[in-house]
Design a protein around this motif. Structure first.
Motif, PDB file in Angstrom:
ATOM      1  N   GLY A   1      42.864  40.686  44.988  1.00 34.42           N
ATOM      2  CA  GLY A   1      44.323  40.771  44.956  1.00 34.42           C
ATOM      3  C   GLY A   1      44.798  41.303  43.623  1.00 34.42           C
ATOM      4  O   GLY A   1      43.998  41.779  42.802  1.00 34.42           O
ATOM      5  N   LYS A   2      46.094  41.219  43.391  1.00 36.61           N
ATOM      6  CA  LYS A   2      46.661  41.809  42.180  1.00 36.61           C
ATOM      7  C   LYS A   2      46.178  41.093  40.922  1.00 36.61           C
ATOM      8  O   LYS A   2      46.020  41.730  39.871  1.00 36.61           O
ATOM      9  CB  LYS A   2      48.189  41.794  42.243  1.00 36.61           C
ATOM     10  CG  LYS A   2      48.823  42.537  41.069  1.00 36.61           C
ATOM     11  CD  LYS A   2      50.310  42.717  41.213  1.00 36.61           C
ATOM     12  CE  LYS A   2      50.902  43.436  40.006  1.00 36.61           C
ATOM     13  NZ  LYS A   2      52.358  43.668  40.132  1.00 36.61           N
ATOM     14  N   ASP A   3      45.967  39.788  40.990  1.00 36.62           N
ATOM     15  CA  ASP A   3      45.505  39.071  39.793  1.00 36.62           C
ATOM     16  C   ASP A   3      44.182  39.638  39.289  1.00 36.62           C
ATOM     17  O   ASP A   3      43.997  39.844  38.083  1.00 36.62           O
ATOM     18  CB  ASP A   3      45.351  37.574  40.092  1.00 36.62           C
ATOM     19  CG  ASP A   3      46.691  36.857  40.139  1.00 36.62           C
ATOM     20  OD1 ASP A   3      47.701  37.453  39.695  1.00 36.62           O
ATOM     21  OD2 ASP A   3      46.732  35.716  40.627  1.00 36.62           O
ATOM     22  N   GLU A   4      43.269  39.880  40.200  1.00 36.24           N
ATOM     23  CA  GLU A   4      41.980  40.456  39.796  1.00 36.24           C
ATOM     24  C   GLU A   4      42.181  41.880  39.276  1.00 36.24           C
ATOM     25  O   GLU A   4      41.541  42.293  38.305  1.00 36.24           O
ATOM     26  CB  GLU A   4      40.992  40.467  40.957  1.00 36.24           C
ATOM     27  CG  GLU A   4      39.612  40.983  40.544  1.00 36.24           C
ATOM     28  CD  GLU A   4      38.616  41.019  41.689  1.00 36.24           C
ATOM     29  OE1 GLU A   4      37.411  41.211  41.415  1.00 36.24           O
ATOM     30  OE2 GLU A   4      39.035  40.873  42.858  1.00 36.24           O
ATOM     31  N   LEU A   5      43.086  42.612  39.899  1.00 36.20           N
ATOM     32  CA  LEU A   5      43.359  43.979  39.456  1.00 36.20           C
ATOM     33  C   LEU A   5      43.892  43.990  38.029  1.00 36.20           C
ATOM     34  O   LEU A   5      43.464  44.788  37.197  1.00 36.20           O
ATOM     35  CB  LEU A   5      44.359  44.644  40.403  1.00 36.20           C
ATOM     36  CG  LEU A   5      44.821  46.050  40.007  1.00 36.20           C
ATOM     37  CD1 LEU A   5      43.642  47.011  39.942  1.00 36.20           C
ATOM     38  CD2 LEU A   5      45.870  46.546  41.003  1.00 36.20           C
TER      39      LEU A   5
END
Length: 302
Positions: free
Chosen positions: A130-134
Motif C-alpha cells: 500500500g501507500k505506506d510501504e511506497l
C-alpha cells in the motif's frame, strides 16, 4: 526569440522542442499545469495557457483520467502496451518520486500511479502492500541517492556542515520529504538513520555530556527541516493560490505599506523581501550561527 515574448509561449516552445527531439513520444504525458508552474516559476494561468497553445498547435491532446499527452501523427500506429517496461517496485517508486516532486505527496495515490504507469491499480498491489510501504521506499531511494562522503571530512564542524547541507539539498530537491521526517516518531529508514549516526560520530569525543550530544543530534536536523518546511509551505501556497510569492506580495502592497508607513514598526519597515525569499541564504546563516554557538560552548567547557 524576442526577449519580450510572453512566458507561456516560451514554455510551450520548450515542451514542443522536447516533442520534436523525440524525448516525448506519442502517448507520453507532458508536464501538467502544476508541474509547469513549479518548473518555470509561473502562475497557474500562465501554465494553462502554455498547454492550451500546444493543443492549438496539434502537438498534444487531453484524455480524461490520463492528463495531457503527446498527440500521435495522423495514421501513426499507437504504442503497443506489450512494449511497455515491466512493472517493478523500483519503477513504481521512481514514478512516485517524480509525481511527488512535481505535484506534492498528496498527488501520489495508487490510482494516479497506475494511470502514470499505464496499468490498473490492482497491478500495483502485486508489488506493494500500500501507500505506506511506497512512502518508505521513496524515502529510502532519495536518501540513498545522495550518500554522505566516505571518508568523512576531518573535524566536527566540517562533518556537521556536510550532513546539514546534504539534508538541505534533499529537502530542496524533494519538498515533500520534510513533512515525512519526524524527531519524535521517526520512520525507521536505514539511510536516514545513517545521518543521525554520522552526526553522533561527529560529536563523539567532544567535551559535551551524553545528553548534550543527543540533543545536538536532534536540534540541528530539526533546524534544517524547519527551514525546509518553510520552502514546502511556499510551494503549497503557490499551488493553492496560483500566485508566486512576489505576485502575492504585489497584490498586498498597499496594505503592507499602510502598516509600515504608520511609524509603529520602524525596524520591521527596513525588512528586505529579497532576504526573506532567499531560503538558501537563510539556511546558511542559521547553520553558521548554530555551529558558532556550539564552538563557543566547547571553548567554555575546555
Amino acid at each position: 526569440m524576442s526577449e519580450i515574448e510572453p512566458p507561456f509561449r516560451r514554455i510551450a516552445a520548450a515542451i514542443a522542442a522536447r516533442i520534436t527531439a523525440g524525448e516525448l513520444g506519442p502517448g507520453d504525458r507532458v508536464p501538467s499545469t502544476r508541474a509547469v508552474m513549479r518548473a518555470w516559476g509561473v502562475a497557474l494561468a500562465t501554465a494553462a495557457k502554455a498547454l492550451d497553445l500546444l493543443r492549438q498547435q496539434g502537438l498534444v491532446e487531453t484524455h480524461p483520467g490520463a492528463g495531457t499527452v503527446v498527440r500521435a501523427p495522423a495514421g501513426a500506429p499507437r504504442r503497443s502496451s506489450a512494449a511497455a517496461p515491466s512493472l517493478t517496485r523500483a519503477r513504481i517508486t521512481t514514478a512516485a518520486i517524480r509525481l511527488a516532486d512535481a505535484e506534492g505527496l498528496d498527488a501520489v495515490s495508487m490510482r494516479r500511479l497506475a494511470t502514470e504507469l499505464g496499468t490498473g491499480p490492482m497491478s500495483l498491489y502485486r508489488h506493494l502492500a500500500g501507500k505506506d510501504e511506497l512512502v518508505y521506499l521513496m524515502m529510502r531511494r532519495v536518501f540513498a541517492g545522495r550518500p554522505l562522503p566516505v571518508p568523512p571530512p576531518p573535524g566536527w564542524r566540517a562533518r556537521l556542515t556536510v550532513v546539514s547541507r546534504t539534508q538541505w539539498a534533499l529537502y530542496r530537491a524533494h519538498p515533500w520529504l520534510a513533512e515525512l521526517v519526524s524527531i519524535t516518531r521517526p520512520r525507521l529508514v536505514p539511510e536516514a538513520m545513517a545521518h543521525t549516526e554520522w552526526t553522533l560520530a561527529a560529536l563523539a569525543g567532544l567535551k559535551l555530556s551524553l545528553t548534550e550530544r543527543l540533543r545536538e543530534a536532534i536540534t540541528l536536523p530539526a533546524y534544517v527541516r524547519g527551514v525546509a518546511l518553510a520552502h514546502s509551505a511556499e510551494l503549497a501556497a503557490t499551488k493553492d493560490t496560483g500566485l508566486t510569492s512576489s505576485e502575492w506580495w504585489g497584490e498586498r502592497e498597499q496594505e503592507v505599506m499602510a502598516h509600515l508607513n504608520s511609524g509603529r514598526y520602524p525596524h520591521l519597515s527596513t525588512m528586505d523581501a529579497a532576504v526573506v525569499e532567499d531560503l538558501d541564504g537563510l539556511f546558511e546563516h542559521g547553520l553558521a550561527r548554530h555551529l558558532d554557538g556550539l564552538a563557543a560552548r566547547l571553548r567554555l567547557g575546555a
